[in-house]
Design an enzyme around this catalytic site. Structure first.
Site, PDB file in Angstrom:
ATOM      1  N   ASN A 133       0.837  -1.820  -0.101  1.00 26.86           N
ATOM      2  CA  ASN A 133       0.342   0.055  -0.150  1.00 26.86           C
ATOM      3  C   ASN A 133       0.820   1.561  -0.133  1.00 26.86           C
ATOM      4  O   ASN A 133       0.271   2.195  -0.470  1.00 26.86           O
ATOM      5  CB  ASN A 133      -0.998   0.040   1.135  1.00 26.86           C
ATOM      6  CG  ASN A 133      -0.084  -0.472   1.923  1.00 26.86           C
ATOM      7  OD1 ASN A 133       0.729  -0.528   2.737  1.00 26.86           O
ATOM      8  ND2 ASN A 133      -0.785   0.402   3.759  1.00 26.86           N
ATOM      9  N   HIS A 157       8.779  -8.017  -1.062  1.00 25.87           N
ATOM     10  CA  HIS A 157       7.921  -6.825  -1.438  1.00 25.87           C
ATOM     11  C   HIS A 157       6.619  -8.141  -1.736  1.00 25.87           C
ATOM     12  O   HIS A 157       6.711  -9.164  -1.910  1.00 25.87           O
ATOM     13  CB  HIS A 157       8.295  -5.876  -2.342  1.00 25.87           C
ATOM     14  CG  HIS A 157       8.356  -4.674  -1.731  1.00 25.87           C
ATOM     15  ND1 HIS A 157       6.541  -4.527  -0.958  1.00 25.87           N
ATOM     16  CD2 HIS A 157       8.418  -3.778  -1.739  1.00 25.87           C
ATOM     17  CE1 HIS A 157       6.529  -2.875  -0.886  1.00 25.87           C
ATOM     18  NE2 HIS A 157       8.147  -2.867  -1.522  1.00 25.87           N
ATOM     19  N   ALA A 158       5.768  -7.159  -1.876  1.00 26.90           N
ATOM     20  CA  ALA A 158       4.424  -7.581  -1.806  1.00 26.90           C
ATOM     21  C   ALA A 158       4.454  -8.577  -3.067  1.00 26.90           C
ATOM     22  O   ALA A 158       4.878  -7.762  -4.224  1.00 26.90           O
ATOM     23  CB  ALA A 158       3.485  -6.576  -1.606  1.00 26.90           C
ATOM     24  N   PRO A 159       4.103  -9.421  -3.358  1.00 24.13           N
ATOM     25  CA  PRO A 159       3.904  -9.836  -4.804  1.00 24.13           C
ATOM     26  C   PRO A 159       2.908  -8.749  -6.328  1.00 24.13           C
ATOM     27  O   PRO A 159       3.684  -9.228  -7.428  1.00 24.13           O
ATOM     28  CB  PRO A 159       3.203 -10.850  -4.667  1.00 24.13           C
ATOM     29  CG  PRO A 159       3.056 -11.743  -3.139  1.00 24.13           C
ATOM     30  CD  PRO A 159       2.975 -10.736  -3.460  1.00 24.13           C
ATOM     31  N   GLY A 208       2.394  -5.383   7.784  1.00 24.74           N
ATOM     32  CA  GLY A 208       1.456  -6.212   7.545  1.00 24.74           C
ATOM     33  C   GLY A 208       0.265  -6.885   7.948  1.00 24.74           C
ATOM     34  O   GLY A 208      -0.186  -6.198   8.909  1.00 24.74           O
ATOM     35  N   SER A 209      -0.634  -8.299   7.235  1.00 25.54           N
ATOM     36  CA  SER A 209      -1.748  -8.298   7.954  1.00 25.54           C
ATOM     37  C   SER A 209      -0.951  -9.120   9.367  1.00 25.54           C
ATOM     38  O   SER A 209      -0.694  -9.856   9.143  1.00 25.54           O
ATOM     39  CB  SER A 209      -2.446  -9.437   7.038  1.00 25.54           C
ATOM     40  OG  SER A 209      -1.612 -10.689   7.286  1.00 25.54           O
ATOM     41  N   GLU A 230       4.836  -4.526  12.575  1.00 27.68           N
ATOM     42  CA  GLU A 230       3.658  -2.844  12.462  1.00 27.68           C
ATOM     43  C   GLU A 230       1.887  -3.838  11.622  1.00 27.68           C
ATOM     44  O   GLU A 230       2.260  -4.099  10.170  1.00 27.68           O
ATOM     45  CB  GLU A 230       4.139  -2.128  11.640  1.00 27.68           C
ATOM     46  CG  GLU A 230       2.977  -1.232  12.031  1.00 27.68           C
ATOM     47  CD  GLU A 230       1.899  -0.518  10.989  1.00 27.68           C
ATOM     48  OE1 GLU A 230       1.470  -0.652  10.227  1.00 27.68           O
ATOM     49  OE2 GLU A 230       3.242   0.280   9.566  1.00 27.68           O
ATOM     50  N   CYS A 264      -2.894   0.998   6.781  1.00 29.02           N
ATOM     51  CA  CYS A 264      -2.873   0.292   8.422  1.00 29.02           C
ATOM     52  C   CYS A 264      -3.610   1.850   9.796  1.00 29.02           C
ATOM     53  O   CYS A 264      -4.364   0.945  10.426  1.00 29.02           O
ATOM     54  CB  CYS A 264      -1.712   0.261   8.681  1.00 29.02           C
ATOM     55  SG  CYS A 264      -1.103  -1.336   7.628  1.00 29.02           S
ATOM     56  N   GLU A 361     -10.225  -4.919  10.849  1.00 29.73           N
ATOM     57  CA  GLU A 361      -9.893  -4.104  10.070  1.00 29.73           C
ATOM     58  C   GLU A 361     -10.878  -4.381   8.352  1.00 29.73           C
ATOM     59  O   GLU A 361     -10.703  -5.330   7.943  1.00 29.73           O
ATOM     60  CB  GLU A 361      -8.344  -4.266   9.834  1.00 29.73           C
ATOM     61  CG  GLU A 361      -7.756  -3.934   8.897  1.00 29.73           C
ATOM     62  CD  GLU A 361      -6.512  -3.526   8.933  1.00 29.73           C
ATOM     63  OE1 GLU A 361      -5.449  -2.100   8.719  1.00 29.73           O
ATOM     64  OE2 GLU A 361      -6.016  -4.797   8.233  1.00 29.73           O
TER      65      GLU A 361
END
Length: 458
Positions: A133, A157-159, A208-209, A230, A264, A361
């Protein structure tokens, strides 16, 4: 499961690129490069590290538009907000270059007839598992300090933002960091496990989650590796009866809908004192309906598409569940038809504590309005959450604000403002929002070996 990371343009639905996942041999080569770089980087002068950080800040500003456009292309961030993120990355590099040397300087302490020094040494190789994000900011707000302290850094990193990750690696390589100091690995969950278990990796940073954080922390704990997490948030935005409603509404719109609600620390649960609830809803609704949504490359649009199609489906399901549970629809609650991964800006009112939008969330452009009987009830509602990232309080009474700040179970409290981050102060949460801190001297020290050196005095 695919054997590659897919970069997909959420504005058009078109494929941008495929990035094959790397194998064990690639992981080993990356670890070897990082370990070799560590042996030299950790002993380099502070002046050398500061010079590279300053060059990084300069380069980020020079390549701002290029970096921003990649972010907009790959995850749909409106272009003005994307440029703001890149400039913020440059600012965090500047801050660490300016203030980091003093934060990392040895601290002498006289202990009877001996001189003791607190030294801040690097921990080693840091593995960072980062989200999509804020694809540059999430990386650099941690990496800048970690690298300044003499650590080396491996980014997973995120895909869906591997284009951003690759561009960031190219920038890092261009500014003078020695080869291996900043590594990028495109790996799946098994690859992350391999990295955590490797004895050369000293610690893990995760944004992340809750699910991802718990899984990684479990593995890191088994390997006795430090973690800083976080994670998710369901941040309350509290408006009391004496608040400045004009300013509160403006802050509420930005606090909820910036980055298309995919933040977040975004305001998510709007807890409004009963006597002003109706007026707040009317003003807030008018302001939200005035937001322009569309092509994120168009400077006029404040809202872009959501970053991933599966997340839009998940968000829609959460909204529909809440409506079935008794929430009142004010506006939105629909996937926008046509090309692109757009979700209409949504407001749900009459939300209660048992509803999905209160308990979970909500990561997208959806606001939940909750009515509090009075200030005490508002505080009770705010703390009734498994999350504890941040909270916002709007009131004209400083004593009340101080009481809320002391009582709210969150890592940050914004009084008559809205969620923000700045290198001069920490960011981080409590409860299921994680632990540890980033930014400020506290964050800089998180990934240091705080070593005590004793010198006998004769």
């Amino acid at each position: 499961m695919t054997d590659y990371a897919l970069s997909l343009n959420p504005t058009t639905g078109e494929e941008i690129a495929r990035y094959p996942f790397q194998n064990d041999a690639d992981i080993e080569a990356s670890l070897q490069r990082s370990a070799t770089a560590l042996s030299e980087w950790r002993l380099s002068s502070m002046e050398t590290r500061v010079a590279v950080l300053r060059k990084l800040a300069e380069t980020l500003r020079e390549r701002c538009q290029e970096l921003a456009e990649m972010m907009t292309l790959e995850m749909g961030k409106p272009i003005a907000q994307a440029r703001g993120e890149v400039n913020k990355c440059a600012q965090v590099c500047d801050w660490y270059a300016e203030h980091g040397p003093a934060v990392l300087a040895a601290q002498p302490t006289q202990v009877e007839n001996q001189q003791a020094w607190q030294e801040f040494r690097p921990l080693g190789i840091i593995l960072a598992v980062m989200p999509w994000n804020f694809p540059y900011w999430q990386v650099l707000r941690g990496a800048a300090g970690m690298l300044l302290a003499g650590n080396t850094y491996i980014l997973k990193h995120a895909p869906n933002v591997m284009g951003c990750a690759t561009l960031m690696r190219d920038v890092m390589d261009s500014v003078g960091f020695p080869a291996g100091t900043f590594e990028l690995l495109n790996v799946d969950n098994d690859g992350v496990s391999t990295l955590i278990k490797d004895p050369r990796v000293a610690a893990v940073a995760v944004t992340g989650s809750v699910r991802a954080g718990a899984a990684i922390a479990t593995q890191a704990g088994a390997a006795l590796k430090k973690t800083v997490l976080e994670l998710g948030g369901s941040d309350p935005f509290i408006v009391l009866a004496d608040a400045n409603l004009d300013e509160a509404v403006k802050a509420a719109v930005v606090g909820r809908y910036q980055n298309t609600g995919q933040v977040c620390m975004a305001a998510k649960r709007f807890i409004i004192e009963a006597s002003i609830a109706e007026e707040f809803e009317a003003r807030f609704t008018a302001a939200v309906k005035a937001l322009k949504m569309g092509d994120p490359l168009d400077e006029a649009n404040y809202l872009g598409p959501m970053a991933r199609y599966d997340l839009r489906d998940e968000l829609h399901n959460q909204v529909q569940e809440s409506l079935q549970q008794g929430a009142r629809l004010v506006c939105g609650a629909e996937k926008v038809e046509g090309v692109g991964n757009y979700y209409a800006p949504t407001i749900l009112a009459d939300v209660t504590e048992s509803m999905t939008v209160f308990r979970q969330e909500i990561f997208g452009p959806v606001a939940a309005l909750i009515t509090a009987k009075d200030a005490d009830h508002a505080l009770e509602l705010a703390n009734n959450s498994e999350f504890g990232l941040s909270a916002t309080v709007w009131t004209a009474d400083e004593a009340v604000a101080d009481h809320f700040a002391a009582t709210l179970e969150t890592g940050a409290v914004f009084i008559n403002g809205y969620g923000a981050s700045d290198p001069r102060v920490t960011i981080g949460g409590v409860k299921k929002s994680g632990y540890g801190r980033e930014l400020n001297h506290f964050g800089l020290h998180e990934f240091c070996n705080i070593q005590t050196v004793w010198r006998n005095r004769r």
